[in-house]
Enzyme design. Structure first.
Site, PDB file in Angstrom:
ATOM      1  N   HIS A  19     -12.715  17.290   9.080  1.00  0.00           N
ATOM      2  CA  HIS A  19     -11.597  17.172   8.085  1.00  0.00           C
ATOM      3  C   HIS A  19     -11.750  15.709   7.458  1.00  0.00           C
ATOM      4  O   HIS A  19     -12.152  14.900   7.815  1.00  0.00           O
ATOM      5  CB  HIS A  19     -10.307  16.972   9.016  1.00  0.00           C
ATOM      6  N   ASN A  27      -7.936  13.950   0.561  1.00  0.00           N
ATOM      7  CA  ASN A  27      -7.613  14.523   1.592  1.00  0.00           C
ATOM      8  C   ASN A  27      -6.791  15.886   1.015  1.00  0.00           C
ATOM      9  O   ASN A  27      -5.540  15.794   0.501  1.00  0.00           O
ATOM     10  CB  ASN A  27      -6.912  13.681   2.654  1.00  0.00           C
ATOM     11  N   CYS A  79      -2.899  19.073   9.027  1.00  0.00           N
ATOM     12  CA  CYS A  79      -4.579  18.938   8.464  1.00  0.00           C
ATOM     13  C   CYS A  79      -5.440  19.821   9.664  1.00  0.00           C
ATOM     14  O   CYS A  79      -6.606  19.962   9.226  1.00  0.00           O
ATOM     15  CB  CYS A  79      -5.197  17.485   8.310  1.00  0.00           C
TER      16      CYS A  79
HETATM   17  N1  COA Z   1      -3.863   0.009  -2.873  1.00  0.00           N
HETATM   18  C1  COA Z   1      -4.015  -1.384  -2.547  1.00  0.00           C
HETATM   19  N2  COA Z   1      -3.361  -2.014  -1.447  1.00  0.00           N
HETATM   20  C2  COA Z   1      -3.002  -0.947  -0.518  1.00  0.00           C
HETATM   21  C3  COA Z   1      -2.743   0.306  -0.810  1.00  0.00           C
HETATM   22  C4  COA Z   1      -3.443   0.856  -2.001  1.00  0.00           C
HETATM   23  N3  COA Z   1      -3.403   1.972  -2.643  1.00  0.00           N
HETATM   24  N4  COA Z   1      -2.162   0.961   0.331  1.00  0.00           N
HETATM   25  C5  COA Z   1      -2.017  -0.026   1.204  1.00  0.00           C
HETATM   26  N5  COA Z   1      -2.394  -1.162   0.838  1.00  0.00           N
HETATM   27  C6  COA Z   1      -2.251  -2.447   1.298  1.00  0.00           C
HETATM   28  C7  COA Z   1      -1.130  -2.452   2.565  1.00  0.00           C
HETATM   29  O1  COA Z   1      -0.020  -2.605   1.587  1.00  0.00           O
HETATM   30  C8  COA Z   1      -1.580  -3.444   3.060  1.00  0.00           C
HETATM   31  O2  COA Z   1      -1.297  -4.870   2.675  1.00  0.00           O
HETATM   32  P1  COA Z   1      -0.571  -6.013   3.420  1.00  0.00           P
HETATM   33  O3  COA Z   1      -1.806  -6.429   4.627  1.00  0.00           O
HETATM   34  O4  COA Z   1      -0.345  -6.884   2.294  1.00  0.00           O
HETATM   35  O5  COA Z   1       0.508  -5.570   4.100  1.00  0.00           O
HETATM   36  C9  COA Z   1      -3.056  -3.609   3.280  1.00  0.00           C
HETATM   37  O6  COA Z   1      -3.507  -2.556   2.048  1.00  0.00           O
HETATM   38  C10 COA Z   1      -3.871  -2.864   4.352  1.00  0.00           C
HETATM   39  O7  COA Z   1      -3.144  -1.826   4.811  1.00  0.00           O
HETATM   40  P2  COA Z   1      -3.501  -1.008   5.869  1.00  0.00           P
HETATM   41  O8  COA Z   1      -2.554   0.128   6.446  1.00  0.00           O
HETATM   42  O9  COA Z   1      -3.864  -2.006   7.188  1.00  0.00           O
HETATM   43  O10 COA Z   1      -4.912  -0.464   5.553  1.00  0.00           O
HETATM   44  P3  COA Z   1      -5.998   0.386   6.167  1.00  0.00           P
HETATM   45  O11 COA Z   1      -7.221  -0.139   6.085  1.00  0.00           O
HETATM   46  O12 COA Z   1      -5.502   0.999   7.414  1.00  0.00           O
HETATM   47  O13 COA Z   1      -6.091   1.575   5.195  1.00  0.00           O
HETATM   48  C11 COA Z   1      -5.317   3.914   5.015  1.00  0.00           C
HETATM   49  C12 COA Z   1      -4.923   2.344   4.758  1.00  0.00           C
HETATM   50  C13 COA Z   1      -3.928   4.569   4.836  1.00  0.00           C
HETATM   51  C14 COA Z   1      -6.303   4.191   3.988  1.00  0.00           C
HETATM   52  C15 COA Z   1      -5.822   4.300   6.506  1.00  0.00           C
HETATM   53  O14 COA Z   1      -5.093   3.670   7.384  1.00  0.00           O
HETATM   54  C16 COA Z   1      -6.000   5.642   6.636  1.00  0.00           C
HETATM   55  O15 COA Z   1      -6.958   6.331   6.285  1.00  0.00           O
HETATM   56  N6  COA Z   1      -5.182   6.152   7.640  1.00  0.00           N
HETATM   57  C17 COA Z   1      -5.447   7.490   8.097  1.00  0.00           C
HETATM   58  C18 COA Z   1      -4.911   8.430   6.913  1.00  0.00           C
HETATM   59  C19 COA Z   1      -4.875   9.801   7.073  1.00  0.00           C
HETATM   60  O16 COA Z   1      -6.153  10.098   7.643  1.00  0.00           O
HETATM   61  N7  COA Z   1      -3.937  10.555   6.964  1.00  0.00           N
HETATM   62  C20 COA Z   1      -4.109  12.126   7.065  1.00  0.00           C
HETATM   63  C21 COA Z   1      -4.073  12.328   8.584  1.00  0.00           C
HETATM   64  S1  COA Z   1      -5.381  13.636   8.618  1.00  0.00           S
END
Ligand code: COA
Length: 357
Positions: free
Chosen positions: A277, A307, A134
């Site tokens: 980003h 993204n 990214c």
């Molecule tokens: N729909 C519903 N539930 C979902 C889900 C979805 N699409 N994706 C994950 N979950 C669930 C998980 O399974 C987890 O459940 P559990 O607690 O029962 O295990 C729960 O939601 C919380 O997961 P968590 O990973 O703590 O959520 P989060 O608040 O961190 O959000 C992301 C997840 C991926 C959105 C977030 O971590 C993120 O944006 N990370 C960075 C991503 C990014 O920028 N990537 C590119 C790099 S530039």
């Protein structure tokens, strides 16, 4: 005001090979292309166990664009590039360099920039792809800028283009709700510097390979050549430890932004528009808090596109320029974070000293 490139030369500097101090690198034009097909959060509810509400509240994403089957990354890149060249008033045969930032190339070889070169008709261009996830667009800008400042090349096309839908595991709700397809491009030119400098003022890039395992596309390379086993293990798709990535993204992007500003003697208060980003609205909100800037200073289009990795910043930049969120003379800060981990930030003054383009 101090700049990385103080450029005391008169506007009439005679030669583009006069030396680095006499030159600046300016963006002459921008362009973007996103596929027509929109995939909403509601549609994703029919594909994986998720909800429109979860996606919107946890990420800020409302919908994303998905390329047609048969449409490749270079097809998206070509459309964005044609628009950037037209806006810049530059002919393809003037290009000395084409760099494509991508993690979703048409093929492992040849590079995607070569496909774009052939279809644009840019026979004089040196072509390569740059992979920094990214952060790829800002890395590519920095590499292109220094090639131009070295004086051997004058005009460059820098593209960020992704067909991430081809590398998305549509069975994995942790990742498939996040990504989208698109392309953005900019035309750069080395020009005698004006005072104040219009163009790129400073840039920082960095990486931490110790954290490489947190965001990967493991299959199909020399470590795990494609086999029945890698395909069965779904190793040809993006894998991500979202929570870890989130944490590092906030810290690295805030530090990179401060680093680039410091390098050109500006502060966050001097910045008119931040083009970050576009990975997660909550990441940007956290960066806003750390930098102490209100959200309306950020240009956001995440809600519409998700993204798009290396394409996110150039698409957002093109939109911000076209809808006049960025105006001539504005100080623009672009900041990125991605797999590797990699990060970067670039500061520029938009437009020209003269006609304001
Ligand atoms: N729909 C519903 N539930 C979902 C889900 C979805 N699409 N994706 C994950 N979950 C669930 C998980 O399974 C987890 O459940 P559990 O607690 O029962 O295990 C729960 O939601 C919380 O997961 P968590 O990973 O703590 O959520 P989060 O608040 O961190 O959000 C992301 C997840 C991926 C959105 C977030 O971590 C993120 O944006 N990370 C960075 C991503 C990014 O920028 N990537 C590119 C790099 S530039």
């Amino acid at each position: 005001m101090k700049t990385e490139n103080p450029s005391p030369a008169s506007p009439n500097s005679p030669s583009l090979t006069a030396g680095i101090d006499a030159l600046t690198v300016r963006m002459l034009g921008t362009g973007c292309y996103v596929p027509e097909r929109i995939m909403t959060n509601t549609e994703l509810e029919t594909i994986v166990d998720t909800s429109e509400e979860w996606i919107r509240t946890r990420t800020g994403i409302g919908e994303r664009r998905i390329a047609r089957s048969g449409q490749a990354t270079s097809d998206l890149a070509l459309a964005a590039s044609q628009q950037a060249l037209e806006t810049a008033g530059v002919m393809a045969d003037e290009l000395d360099l084409i760099v494509t930032a991508t993690i979703s190339p048409d093929m492992l070889m040849p590079n995607t920039a070569c496909f774009v070169q052939s279809r644009l008709g840019a026979p004089a261009a040196t072509c390569f792809d740059l992979e920094a996830a990214c952060s790829g667009f800002l890395y590519s800008l920095e590499v292109a800028r220094h090639l131009l400042l070295a004086g051997r090349m004058q005009t460059a096309l820098v593209i960020g283009a992704e067909k991430l839908s081809a590398f998305t595991d549509w069975d994995d709700r942790n990742t498939c709700v996040l990504f989208g397809d698109g392309a953005g491009a900019v035309v750069l030119r080395a020009e005698p510097a004006t005072t104040p400098v219009h163009g790129i003022l400073s840039s920082v890039t960095g990486a931490d390979g110790n954290l490489a395992h947190l965001l990967t596309l493991p299959g199909g390379g020399s470590r795990h050549p494609t086999s029945g086993e890698t395909v069965a293990g779904r190793m040809h798709y993006l894998k991500m430890a979202g929570r870890e990535v989130f944490k590092h993204a906030v810290r690295c992007m805030s530090d990179a932004a401060n680093g680039a500003l410091q390098k050109c003697g500006l502060t966050i208060d001097d910045v008119d528009c931040i083009v970050p980003h576009q990975a997660n609205l909550r990441i940007i909100q956290a960066i806003g808090q750390r930098l102490n800037v209100p959200m309306d200073r950020f240009y956001m289009n995440l809600e519409r596109y998700g993204n798009m990795s290396a394409a996110s910043i150039p698409v957002a930049l093109d939109e911000a320029v076209r809808n006049e969120r960025i105006r001539p003379g504005d100080i623009v800060l672009m900041v990125a974070f991605g797999g590797g981990f990699t990060w970067g930030a670039t500061v520029m003054r938009w437009g020209t000293a003269g006609n304001g383009r």
